[in-house]
Enzyme design. Structure first.
Site, PDB file in Angstrom:
ATOM      1  N   CYS A 120       0.840  -1.205   0.000  1.00 38.20           N
ATOM      2  CA  CYS A 120       0.000   0.000   0.000  1.00 38.20           C
ATOM      3  C   CYS A 120       0.874   1.253   0.000  1.00 38.20           C
ATOM      4  CB  CYS A 120      -0.933  -0.010   1.211  1.00 38.20           C
ATOM      5  SG  CYS A 120      -2.009   1.433   1.309  1.00 38.20           S
ATOM      6  N   GLY A 128       9.013  -4.212   7.159  1.00 35.20           N
ATOM      7  CA  GLY A 128       8.371  -3.047   6.559  1.00 35.20           C
ATOM      8  C   GLY A 128       6.985  -2.813   7.133  1.00 35.20           C
ATOM      9  N   SER A 173       7.264 -14.224   7.626  1.00 34.22           N
ATOM     10  CA  SER A 173       8.259 -14.096   6.554  1.00 34.22           C
ATOM     11  C   SER A 173       8.882 -15.454   6.300  1.00 34.22           C
ATOM     12  CB  SER A 173       9.351 -13.096   6.965  1.00 34.22           C
ATOM     13  OG  SER A 173      10.477 -13.195   6.115  1.00 34.22           O
ATOM     14  N   ASP A 175      11.590 -15.918   4.777  1.00 41.81           N
ATOM     15  CA  ASP A 175      13.052 -15.778   4.758  1.00 41.81           C
ATOM     16  C   ASP A 175      13.694 -15.928   6.134  1.00 41.81           C
ATOM     17  OD1 ASP A 175      13.153 -15.333   2.022  1.00 41.81           O
ATOM     18  OD2 ASP A 175      12.864 -13.181   2.225  1.00 41.81           O
ATOM     19  N   GLU A 234      18.949 -16.525  -3.853  1.00 39.80           N
ATOM     20  CA  GLU A 234      18.803 -15.605  -4.989  1.00 39.80           C
ATOM     21  C   GLU A 234      19.644 -14.333  -4.827  1.00 39.80           C
ATOM     22  OE1 GLU A 234      14.887 -13.959  -5.482  1.00 39.80           O
ATOM     23  OE2 GLU A 234      14.431 -14.113  -3.350  1.00 39.80           O
ATOM     24  N   THR A 282      12.822 -39.720  19.571  1.00 40.30           N
ATOM     25  CA  THR A 282      11.617 -40.544  19.701  1.00 40.30           C
ATOM     26  C   THR A 282      10.411 -39.742  19.258  1.00 40.30           C
ATOM     27  OG1 THR A 282      10.095 -41.540  21.304  1.00 40.30           O
ATOM     28  CG2 THR A 282      11.591 -39.879  22.152  1.00 40.30           C
ATOM     29  N   ASN A 316       8.922 -38.333  24.891  1.00 42.29           N
ATOM     30  CA  ASN A 316       8.672 -38.673  26.299  1.00 42.29           C
ATOM     31  C   ASN A 316       9.947 -38.809  27.123  1.00 42.29           C
ATOM     32  OD1 ASN A 316       9.471 -41.032  24.925  1.00 42.29           O
ATOM     33  ND2 ASN A 316       8.384 -42.356  26.362  1.00 42.29           N
TER      34      ASN A 316
END
Length: 719
Positions: free
Chosen positions: A60, A91, A135, A137, A235, A464, A468
């Site tokens: 936005c 952000g 996220s 990442d 990347e 396991t 436990n």
């Protein structure tokens, strides 16, 4: 994210709050109208198994402007919303903090413009913000795991496992590109989990001359008989001069220098989709409840906080401290201070390795890690096949390559003489045991008084599916089993699509330990879970049936009831199935399913591979240290309590604990710990299933500052 949304909505309603969805993120807050709707209990049903977020998300630009934030404030004030729970990255959270800081000024502007009156400004004078980090990442400082990371790792490992079969068949090299423009977590952990030959991440660019080193490593791997090579590239990977290291560049290099048949696979947005893992569902549910509690406890002077996970404990950290440290990482990378970036992100004897007890996914990862770390430490590594039974039969083999050990439940008590003889023959100086309760019972330290051969460093790693073993919150294999349970529950519920209202009764494994049933129930959205640790009678069963009957009279179409296999000798799965069938007649019908040994099989989850690898490496480093301390007069002699330890996860830290000291914490009759942390999650599960119950907030997170440096390694403290 949906599990977090569900937990916030239901916990909010539980505490008496009015909860709203804001659809399409900040865009929906700015636009208002139908984007901001009141949430109901039923509106978050059947969403646990859905990936992404059902309330939408959008970038936005308007919210970045003062005018956009003014419109958003007006939309919130109109509905009396003064508490905001934000799920997103740094952000989104930074934007939320700015919104909070401007809040009083925005109200003054709205008042001046005549858009709100004095009463509205007074009743909405403070805006409280709590963040949860979503996220894939895992690039946010202050938390060990962000919501979505584990599910992304599942997608990557599924692809790598599939690719490895074709790579082996055709003797190919595969270069896989994974997401991570600024953070190499996905690349590094997936490389660790799949045994990749080479990995490139932004935070640790390779040294100059890496091209020759990598090709030499790949060539050596092939000369040892390997038929494939796996290279993983984030990347955002680059070299030390800032030049991008792309998957195509790596492929061309391998083809040119080695002539290997090489392919590139770019995973892309596959990593963001799919069904969320059990770990992510549980993490998001816990974080969602913690976020609501944080909002309830917030005052005008409380800074905006982010709910985080450190080890196995929920904590609250000042939002902007986390954001600033996250931004410092990027700054350090931009300035090519790579060691600083890594720091900010979050470090010859004969040794025998053996598995004891039932198999658990992740054991092989632990064995592989232990052997390779042991060899790198200069030790000679021995494999003991078939547990203690194989030990006394002499199935001890010197192996320096990747191997799989068989398990056996035989305890060593009757065969001490023969085991001591084998240790003498092979000159075993240390012992690493990987297993469950049998391994815990059978650790040989108690026979030290009678056999000098057992006076050596011993370490046990809990592995396991039942989880436990005393002394640890988590065990290798439990996460894989939880994923198997949750995936099966999802499919079972989906099988009833288009039918009338239906309740499923599902039996899980675990012996007398209710971990799988309880935590699996939380992840799958169960309506009731029956376990041994929480006794129940016919009145409880009747109340559960009545509660489910009332829910089924609304828009709810599915019910899910889990039962631990040994929860009660009389109230069997058949009995509960028949009771629900009879009492629900006319409202819903029932089906039952015993999951059985499918909970023990399957490929290990990324969490178990990673956990097994790391915990075994730490154990080998501890063994090396103890061997050096106990080597005197030309031989190893270790008989103190602190030389026979269990390495386990305790709240925030990995802790080495003398096995003799955790005996008092054990219920040996039922093979469970006397105190189990996950029992505190059961009220949460009941609240999310619409039960009226009390919730203990004494263990909830408290606001604390971000820790820049973790404690140093010790035997009894955090690692």
């Amino acid at each position: 994210m949906n599990a977090a949304v569900r937990a916030v909505v239901r916990m909010g309603i539980y505490v008496g709050a009015k909860v709203y969805f804001i659809h399409e993120g900040y865009q929906g807050m700015v636009d208002g109208g139908e984007n901001i709707k009141e949430a109901t209990w039923e509106s978050v049903s059947s969403m646990l198994q859905v990936g992404g977020t059902v309330i939408g998300s959008a970038r936005c630009k308007e919210f970045r402007t003062h005018e956009g934030r003014l419109r958003a404030a007006h939309n919130l004030v109109q509905r009396g919303i003064t508490n905001l729970c934000v799920i997103g990255g740094d952000g989104s959270l930074t934007g939320a903090n700015l919104f909070r800081e401007e809040w009083s000024g925005l109200l003054d502007e709205l008042l001046e413009q005549g858009l709100i009156d004095e009463a509205a400004a007074s009743s909405n004078s403070v805006l409280h913000i709590v963040g949860m980090v979503g996220s894939i990442d895992n690039d946010f400082c202050g938390t060990d795991m962000t919501i979505g990371t584990d599910s992304a790792l599942h997608r990557i490992i599924e692809v790598v496992d599939a690719i490895m079969t074709t790579a082996q068949s055709h003797q190919r090299t595969f270069v896989l590109e994974v997401m991570g423009r600024h953070c190499g977590y996905l690349a590094l952990v997936s490389a660790l989990a799949c045994g990749a030959d080479w990995v490139f991440i932004p935070e640790m660019p390779p040294e100059d001359g890496w091209e020759e080193n990598m090709c030499q490593k790949l060539s050596e791997s092939r000369s040892r008989g390997s038929r494939l090579n796996i290279i993983i590239v984030a990347e955002g990977a680059m070299d030390r001069h800032g030049k991008p290291v792309t998957s195509d560049f790596v492929k061309d290099l391998v083809v040119r220098c080695l002539g290997f048949d090489t392919r590139v696979t770019i995973l892309g947005h596959v990593q963001r989709g799919g069904t969320p893992s059990a770990f992510d569902r549980i993490l998001a549910s816990r974080m969602g409840v913690e976020a609501v509690l944080a909002l309830l406890e917030a005052s005008a002077n409380t800074p905006a906080c982010v709910v985080s996970l450190v080890g196995n404990q929920a904590v609250r950290l000042p939002l902007m401290e986390c954001v600033q440290m996250t931004q410092e990482v990027q700054k350090a990378m931009d300035e090519k201070k790579f060691e600083e970036a890594v720091r900010l992100r979050g470090s010859s004897f004969n040794v025998a390795v053996m598995n004891v007890g039932a198999p658990a996914a992740g054991m092989n990862a632990a064995v592989r890690s232990a052997v390779r770390v042991g060899i790198s430490e200069g030790h000679k590594m021995f494999a003991v096949s078939d547990g203690f039974e194989g030990f006394y039969k002499g199935q001890v083999e010197d192996r320096c390559h990747l191997f799989s050990l068989n398990d056996a439940r035989t305890l060593p008590a009757k065969h001490m003489d023969k085991i001591a003889e084998q240790m003498r023959i092979h000159n075993i100086n240390a012992l690493l045991v990987i297993g469950g309760f049998e391994a815990y019972l059978g650790l040989l330290y108690e026979a030290r008084a009678d056999y000098e051969e057992f006076c050596i460093p011993m370490c046990m790693l809990p592995a396991t599916i039942s989880n436990n073993v005393p002394g640890t919150d988590l065990s290798i294999g439990a996460d894989t089993s939880l994923n198997a349970i949750v995936e099966t529950c999802d499919r079972i519920k989906q099988s009833a699509s288009g039918t009338k209202r239906r309740v499923f009764i599902i039996e899980t494994m675990g012996g007398y330990c209710g971990y799988l049933a309880s935590v699996g129930g939380l992840a799958a959205g169960a309506d009731a879970v029956y376990i041994y640790e929480e006794p129940f009678d016919i009145r409880d069963l009747q109340a559960n049936v009545e509660h489910l009957t009332e829910k089924m009279k609304t828009s709810i179409q599915r019910g899910l009831v889990l039962r631990n296999e040994n929860c009660n000798e009389n109230f069997t799965t058949d009995f509960i199935y028949q009771l629900y069938s009879e009492e629900g007649r006319g409202v819903f019908d029932c089906r039952k399913n015993v999951l059985g040994h499918m909970q023990q099989g399957g490929a290990p989850s990324p969490f178990d591979r990673n956990f097994g690898t790391k915990i075994a490496a730490k154990a080998m480093q501890w063994i090396t240290r103890k061997l050096k301390e106990s080597y005197k007069g030309g031989k190893v002699f270790a008989n103190s309590e602190d030389t026979a330890c269990l390495l386990g996860m305790r709240r925030r830290a990995m802790v080495f604990q003398p096995v003799s000291q955790i005996r008092d914490e054990t219920d040996f009759v039922h093979r469970i710990p006397k105190e189990q942390w996950w029992l505190k999650l059961r009220p949460l599960m009941k609240i999310l299933a619409k039960y009226k119950t009390s919730y203990d907030v004494s263990d909830s997170g408290q606001l604390e500052h971000v820790s820049r440096l973790r404690p140093k390694e010790t035997d009894t403290a955090a690692i």
